[in-house]
Design an enzyme around this catalytic site. Structure first.
Site, PDB file in Angstrom:
ATOM      1  N   ASP A 107       1.109  -1.169  -0.081  1.00 23.82           N
ATOM      2  CA  ASP A 107       0.069   0.021  -0.055  1.00 23.82           C
ATOM      3  C   ASP A 107       0.961   1.246   0.039  1.00 23.82           C
ATOM      4  O   ASP A 107       1.809   1.509  -0.887  1.00 23.82           O
ATOM      5  CB  ASP A 107      -1.053  -0.075   1.133  1.00 23.82           C
ATOM      6  CG  ASP A 107      -1.952   0.863   1.331  1.00 23.82           C
ATOM      7  OD1 ASP A 107      -3.039   0.774   0.582  1.00 23.82           O
ATOM      8  OD2 ASP A 107      -1.919   2.066   1.901  1.00 23.82           O
ATOM      9  N   ARG A 108       0.814   2.089   0.918  1.00 20.80           N
ATOM     10  CA  ARG A 108       1.765   3.344   0.972  1.00 20.80           C
ATOM     11  C   ARG A 108       2.929   2.971   0.862  1.00 20.80           C
ATOM     12  O   ARG A 108       3.889   3.520   0.351  1.00 20.80           O
ATOM     13  CB  ARG A 108       1.229   4.464   2.132  1.00 20.80           C
ATOM     14  CG  ARG A 108      -0.136   4.670   2.462  1.00 20.80           C
ATOM     15  CD  ARG A 108      -0.755   5.283   1.359  1.00 20.80           C
ATOM     16  NE  ARG A 108      -0.241   6.610   0.964  1.00 20.80           N
ATOM     17  CZ  ARG A 108      -0.587   7.152  -0.124  1.00 20.80           C
ATOM     18  NH1 ARG A 108      -1.342   6.625  -1.176  1.00 20.80           N
ATOM     19  NH2 ARG A 108       0.090   8.439  -0.448  1.00 20.80           N
ATOM     20  N   HIS A 152     -11.403   8.188  -0.251  1.00 16.13           N
ATOM     21  CA  HIS A 152     -10.107   8.682   0.554  1.00 16.13           C
ATOM     22  C   HIS A 152      -9.049   9.612  -0.118  1.00 16.13           C
ATOM     23  O   HIS A 152      -8.355  10.466   0.543  1.00 16.13           O
ATOM     24  CB  HIS A 152      -9.727   7.734   1.564  1.00 16.13           C
ATOM     25  CG  HIS A 152      -9.178   6.554   0.815  1.00 16.13           C
ATOM     26  ND1 HIS A 152      -9.527   5.758  -0.005  1.00 16.13           N
ATOM     27  CD2 HIS A 152      -7.737   6.170   0.909  1.00 16.13           C
ATOM     28  CE1 HIS A 152      -8.759   4.941  -0.511  1.00 16.13           C
ATOM     29  NE2 HIS A 152      -7.643   5.103   0.195  1.00 16.13           N
ATOM     30  N   TYR A 212      -0.962  11.326   1.787  1.00  9.65           N
ATOM     31  CA  TYR A 212      -1.766  11.398   0.914  1.00  9.65           C
ATOM     32  C   TYR A 212      -1.786  12.270   0.000  1.00  9.65           C
ATOM     33  O   TYR A 212      -1.755  12.472  -1.161  1.00  9.65           O
ATOM     34  CB  TYR A 212      -3.134  11.089   1.523  1.00  9.65           C
ATOM     35  CG  TYR A 212      -3.474   9.519   1.556  1.00  9.65           C
ATOM     36  CD1 TYR A 212      -4.072   8.728   0.543  1.00  9.65           C
ATOM     37  CD2 TYR A 212      -3.072   8.816   2.718  1.00  9.65           C
ATOM     38  CE1 TYR A 212      -4.253   7.399   0.667  1.00  9.65           C
ATOM     39  CE2 TYR A 212      -3.547   7.280   3.058  1.00  9.65           C
ATOM     40  CZ  TYR A 212      -3.694   6.619   1.871  1.00  9.65           C
ATOM     41  OH  TYR A 212      -4.023   5.419   2.183  1.00  9.65           O
ATOM     42  N   HIS A 272      -6.886  -7.144   0.761  1.00 11.76           N
ATOM     43  CA  HIS A 272      -6.047  -6.251   0.686  1.00 11.76           C
ATOM     44  C   HIS A 272      -4.949  -6.430   1.584  1.00 11.76           C
ATOM     45  O   HIS A 272      -3.715  -6.099   1.408  1.00 11.76           O
ATOM     46  CB  HIS A 272      -6.652  -4.868   0.744  1.00 11.76           C
ATOM     47  CG  HIS A 272      -5.567  -3.538   0.951  1.00 11.76           C
ATOM     48  ND1 HIS A 272      -4.963  -3.247  -0.361  1.00 11.76           N
ATOM     49  CD2 HIS A 272      -5.222  -2.844   1.714  1.00 11.76           C
ATOM     50  CE1 HIS A 272      -4.208  -2.318  -0.175  1.00 11.76           C
ATOM     51  NE2 HIS A 272      -4.294  -1.943   1.148  1.00 11.76           N
TER      52      HIS A 272
END
Length: 292
Positions: A107-108, A152, A212, A272
């Protein structure tokens, strides 16, 4: 007692002026750095890290802005750029005595790992990215009503102020939404780990939003410059990914192959949070990568 990775030592390591990372380190052997995603901390790697520590030195930091790592201010929109966070990763490995290391991110953390692979090819020997697209491709894929799944991304891309205020007004509901919606097997994130994630996120709202926001700003600039210059990842790359392309209308393997000539792309159905839902399979995939 707060959850932790068994048999790993907790350290604090300075990686930049005014930035110290919280890091769990365990095992012995060729170094492997594991970077967590949202809305999590290094604890997401607890099963995979314990498995891989049998034959690797495994390094699991909280990214800057997350968990127990420092959360610097972001006056100019670069403090949480992936280039900056990738430099943290290289500095961390060097501080622990490793000039070259394998790197995996989810992910990030996968976006940080991707940037580290582009910016520091002499340091990153192998690269794994779990359940993301590179930033440019992600934004191109998010269109029409199907983009609602990434609401988001748009919320936290807004200028400082409103996103932080809205999220702080219902932090557990906001962060908990993703832990619920993105988990195929709720038992994979037990109550104590979930509580640790929510506590960490609640205490890090400005820096998480800044992370983000960077992906709608400076990260796009850096990725576009690399694409324009024809820069690609030079090391063996493995990508594990849910079949988001079927829903959003893109060919994930083709998008990744444009960046990674030496690519093994695998579509999975683990949910995920795959390092927690399918840790044996993720560890096996990382061992396969490291053998290339």
């Amino acid at each position: 007692m707060a959850p932790s990775i068994p048999n790993f030592e907790q350290q604090r390591v300075k990686v930049a002026d005014g930035v110290t990372l919280n890091v769990a380190v365990g095992g012995a052997g060729r170094p492997l750095v594991l970077l967590h995603g949202f809305p999590q901390t290094h604890l997401m790697w607890r099963h995979v890290a314990a498995d891989l520590a049998a034959d690797h030195t495994v390094i699991c930091p909280d990214l800057r802005g997350y968990g127990a790592s420092d959360k610097p201010a972001d006056p100019d929109g670069t403090a949480y750029g992936k280039r900056t966070m990738a430099a943290d990763t290289v500095a961390l490995a060097r501080a622990l005595g490793h000039e070259r290391f394998a790197l995996a991110g989810h992910d990030r953390g996968a976006l940080v790992a991707f940037r580290a692979g582009l910016d520091h090819p002499s340091a990153v020997t192998h690269l794994a990215c779990l359940d993301v697209l590179p930033t440019l491709d992600m934004w191109a894929a998010m269109r029409g009503t199907t983009a609602a799944v990434g609401f988001h991304l748009y919320l936290m891309a807004q200028p400082p102020g409103l996103p932080e205020q809205l999220i702080a007004g219902a932090a557990d509901a906001f962060f908990g939404h993703f832990l619920d919606a993105w988990t195929g097997d709720p038992a994979a994130i037990p109550a104590d780990v979930r509580a640790a994630y929510l506590d960490a996120c609640r205490a890090a709202i400005p820096s998480i939003v800044a992370d983000y926001r960077a992906s709608a700003g400076i990260d796009v600039t850096h990725d576009q410059a690399d694409r324009d210059a024809g820069n690609r990842l030079r090391m063996p790359v493995a990508v594990l990914q849910q079949d988001w392309g079927a829903a959003l209308g893109y060919d994930a393997r083709a998008l990744w192959a444009a960046w990674a000539p030496d690519l093994v792309h695998t579509t999975v159905d683990w949910g995920h949070f795959m390092a927690e839902e399918a840790p044996k399979e993720v560890a096996a995939a990382l061992r396969e990568l490291l053998a290339r």
